[in-house]
Design an enzyme around this catalytic site. Sequence first.
Site, PDB file in Angstrom:
ATOM      1  N   LYS A 279     -37.107  10.741 -49.362  1.00  0.00           N
ATOM      2  CA  LYS A 279     -36.480   9.730 -48.501  1.00  0.00           C
ATOM      3  C   LYS A 279     -36.671   8.348 -49.120  1.00  0.00           C
ATOM      4  O   LYS A 279     -37.794   7.943 -49.424  1.00  0.00           O
ATOM      5  CB  LYS A 279     -37.102   9.765 -47.103  1.00  0.00           C
TER       6      LYS A 279
ATOM      7  N   ASP B  70     -32.356   6.369 -46.089  1.00  0.00           N
ATOM      8  CA  ASP B  70     -32.661   6.003 -44.693  1.00  0.00           C
ATOM      9  C   ASP B  70     -32.489   4.506 -44.498  1.00  0.00           C
ATOM     10  O   ASP B  70     -33.462   3.762 -44.397  1.00  0.00           O
ATOM     11  CB  ASP B  70     -34.087   6.460 -44.370  1.00  0.00           C
ATOM     12  N   LEU B  71     -31.228   4.066 -44.448  1.00  0.00           N
ATOM     13  CA  LEU B  71     -30.955   2.632 -44.269  1.00  0.00           C
ATOM     14  C   LEU B  71     -30.458   2.314 -42.859  1.00  0.00           C
ATOM     15  O   LEU B  71     -30.167   1.168 -42.539  1.00  0.00           O
ATOM     16  CB  LEU B  71     -29.948   2.155 -45.331  1.00  0.00           C
ATOM     17  N   LYS B  72     -30.326   3.336 -42.036  1.00  0.00           N
ATOM     18  CA  LYS B  72     -29.996   3.158 -40.605  1.00  0.00           C
ATOM     19  C   LYS B  72     -28.827   2.194 -40.407  1.00  0.00           C
ATOM     20  O   LYS B  72     -28.955   1.142 -39.768  1.00  0.00           O
ATOM     21  CB  LYS B  72     -31.223   2.680 -39.820  1.00  0.00           C
ATOM     22  N   PHE B  73     -27.665   2.575 -40.894  1.00  0.00           N
ATOM     23  CA  PHE B  73     -26.476   1.722 -40.763  1.00  0.00           C
ATOM     24  C   PHE B  73     -26.134   1.482 -39.290  1.00  0.00           C
ATOM     25  O   PHE B  73     -26.154   2.407 -38.464  1.00  0.00           O
ATOM     26  CB  PHE B  73     -25.262   2.363 -41.449  1.00  0.00           C
ATOM     27  N   HIS B  74     -25.791   0.236 -38.965  1.00  0.00           N
ATOM     28  CA  HIS B  74     -25.423  -0.132 -37.591  1.00  0.00           C
ATOM     29  C   HIS B  74     -24.542  -1.371 -37.703  1.00  0.00           C
ATOM     30  O   HIS B  74     -25.031  -2.487 -37.857  1.00  0.00           O
ATOM     31  CB  HIS B  74     -26.690  -0.445 -36.780  1.00  0.00           C
TER      32      HIS B  74
ATOM     33  N   ILE C  92     -19.927  -2.720 -37.516  1.00  0.00           N
ATOM     34  CA  ILE C  92     -18.606  -2.327 -37.029  1.00  0.00           C
ATOM     35  C   ILE C  92     -18.128  -1.102 -37.818  1.00  0.00           C
ATOM     36  O   ILE C  92     -18.558  -0.869 -38.958  1.00  0.00           O
ATOM     37  CB  ILE C  92     -17.592  -3.493 -37.145  1.00  0.00           C
ATOM     38  N   PRO C  93     -17.258  -0.291 -37.205  1.00  0.00           N
ATOM     39  CA  PRO C  93     -16.870   0.970 -37.845  1.00  0.00           C
ATOM     40  C   PRO C  93     -16.370   0.810 -39.275  1.00  0.00           C
ATOM     41  O   PRO C  93     -16.739   1.602 -40.157  1.00  0.00           O
ATOM     42  CB  PRO C  93     -15.771   1.509 -36.913  1.00  0.00           C
ATOM     43  N   ASN C  94     -15.579  -0.204 -39.542  1.00  0.00           N
ATOM     44  CA  ASN C  94     -15.016  -0.363 -40.883  1.00  0.00           C
ATOM     45  C   ASN C  94     -16.127  -0.575 -41.921  1.00  0.00           C
ATOM     46  O   ASN C  94     -16.111   0.024 -43.008  1.00  0.00           O
ATOM     47  CB  ASN C  94     -14.043  -1.552 -40.887  1.00  0.00           C
ATOM     48  N   THR C  95     -17.100  -1.396 -41.578  1.00  0.00           N
ATOM     49  CA  THR C  95     -18.201  -1.677 -42.513  1.00  0.00           C
ATOM     50  C   THR C  95     -19.051  -0.430 -42.743  1.00  0.00           C
ATOM     51  O   THR C  95     -19.432  -0.122 -43.879  1.00  0.00           O
ATOM     52  CB  THR C  95     -19.064  -2.837 -41.962  1.00  0.00           C
TER      53      THR C  95
ATOM     54  N   THR D  29     -38.970   4.932 -32.114  1.00  0.00           N
ATOM     55  CA  THR D  29     -40.191   5.272 -31.361  1.00  0.00           C
ATOM     56  C   THR D  29     -41.082   4.052 -31.140  1.00  0.00           C
ATOM     57  O   THR D  29     -42.024   4.114 -30.374  1.00  0.00           O
ATOM     58  CB  THR D  29     -40.998   6.371 -32.080  1.00  0.00           C
TER      59      THR D  29
ATOM     60  N   ARG E 284     -48.556  15.246 -39.065  1.00  0.00           N
ATOM     61  CA  ARG E 284     -49.893  15.203 -39.661  1.00  0.00           C
ATOM     62  C   ARG E 284     -50.483  16.617 -39.725  1.00  0.00           C
ATOM     63  O   ARG E 284     -50.723  17.232 -38.682  1.00  0.00           O
ATOM     64  CB  ARG E 284     -50.836  14.325 -38.830  1.00  0.00           C
TER      65      ARG E 284
ATOM     66  N   ARG F 219     -47.793   9.313 -45.934  1.00  0.00           N
ATOM     67  CA  ARG F 219     -49.178   9.021 -46.324  1.00  0.00           C
ATOM     68  C   ARG F 219     -50.054  10.243 -46.561  1.00  0.00           C
ATOM     69  O   ARG F 219     -50.848  10.228 -47.506  1.00  0.00           O
ATOM     70  CB  ARG F 219     -49.812   8.060 -45.310  1.00  0.00           C
TER      71      ARG F 219
HETATM   72  O1  C5P Z   1     -46.947   8.024 -43.561  1.00  0.00           O
HETATM   73  P1  C5P Z   1     -46.142   8.718 -42.508  1.00  0.00           P
HETATM   74  O2  C5P Z   1     -46.014  10.199 -42.755  1.00  0.00           O
HETATM   75  O3  C5P Z   1     -46.631   8.385 -41.120  1.00  0.00           O
HETATM   76  O4  C5P Z   1     -44.666   8.099 -42.655  1.00  0.00           O
HETATM   77  C1  C5P Z   1     -43.656   8.418 -41.746  1.00  0.00           C
HETATM   78  C2  C5P Z   1     -42.325   7.943 -42.220  1.00  0.00           C
HETATM   79  O5  C5P Z   1     -41.373   8.135 -41.196  1.00  0.00           O
HETATM   80  C3  C5P Z   1     -42.257   6.471 -42.586  1.00  0.00           C
HETATM   81  O6  C5P Z   1     -41.229   6.341 -43.584  1.00  0.00           O
HETATM   82  C4  C5P Z   1     -41.825   5.831 -41.287  1.00  0.00           C
HETATM   83  O7  C5P Z   1     -41.146   4.619 -41.482  1.00  0.00           O
HETATM   84  C5  C5P Z   1     -40.869   6.891 -40.764  1.00  0.00           C
HETATM   85  N1  C5P Z   1     -40.672   6.882 -39.326  1.00  0.00           N
HETATM   86  C6  C5P Z   1     -41.715   7.023 -38.410  1.00  0.00           C
HETATM   87  N2  C5P Z   1     -41.440   7.009 -37.070  1.00  0.00           N
HETATM   88  C7  C5P Z   1     -40.190   6.856 -36.656  1.00  0.00           C
HETATM   89  C8  C5P Z   1     -39.133   6.733 -37.553  1.00  0.00           C
HETATM   90  C9  C5P Z   1     -39.416   6.740 -38.908  1.00  0.00           C
HETATM   91  O8  C5P Z   1     -42.853   7.172 -38.794  1.00  0.00           O
HETATM   92  N3  C5P Z   1     -39.942   6.893 -35.367  1.00  0.00           N
END
Ligand code: C5P
Length: 228
Positions: free
Chosen positions: A31, A58-62, A64-67, A115, A177, A207
């Site tokens: 990612k 993962d650039l989370k586009f948001h 207008i539709p054309n862009t 989140t 985790r 991590r």
């Molecule tokens: O280090 P870790 O495993 O916690 O990283 C989680 C990844 O998921 C990071 O890239 C973080 O920005 C992303 N992420 C998140 N919680 C979200 C959305 C994305 O931890 N709700």
Amino acid sequence: MATELIVGLDLDSKTEALAAVAACGSCRCFKIGSQLFTRCGPEIVREVLGLGKDVFLDLKFHDIPNTVAHAARAATDLGVALFTVHASGGRKMIEAARTAVESTPTRILAVTILTSFDDTAIREELGLHETAAEAVPRLARLAVSSGAHGVVCSAQEIAMVRAAVGPEALIVTPGIRPAWAGRDDQTRVMTPREAAQAGANGIVVVRPILKHPHPAEAIRLILEELNA
Ligand code: C5P
């Protein structure tokens, strides 16, 4: 269906990113988010793809539709496997993104409510008269019915999102985790096995792998757990 491990390259330089990909040799999908992309640009995407890996952009586009349609086209031209849009961009925006990727292998994932928002912030800052538990499945349904191939959600939301979007949509989840890893700043976590059992198609882990003294060993343990 097997749950795919996606390693997030939350790093600041091309050198670190390529070293991480090399250290994670057995992992197929990486990612690239706004941190690395803003530092290194599309070149880092090409470099990772050039190593035979898949990229989740993962650039989370948001917008207008054309862009967003043009950004989606740029993502498919780069050759990424997956990219993200915000579901709150609405039906027309997601439909435009879907049209742009039609007949390419690139798939769209929608982010519902970040989140980092709790119910108070959803009400007072976003102005929604819904809790997260109401808004997340509603936005997931909107996104998938508008053409998104799947949804990114927290591990705790997998069951409600699956119920909302049906069995075919992809669900990718961060906040994972393994039992042997520290939690860092993540609070409500699931193990890789629990997320797989809950129905995640992909898990994003950063991590526990990149900060492990032996990333390859961390990956081996996670894959073993996913395939158990
Ligand atoms: O280090 P870790 O495993 O916690 O990283 C989680 C990844 O998921 C990071 O890239 C973080 O920005 C992303 N992420 C998140 N919680 C979200 C959305 C994305 O931890 N709700």
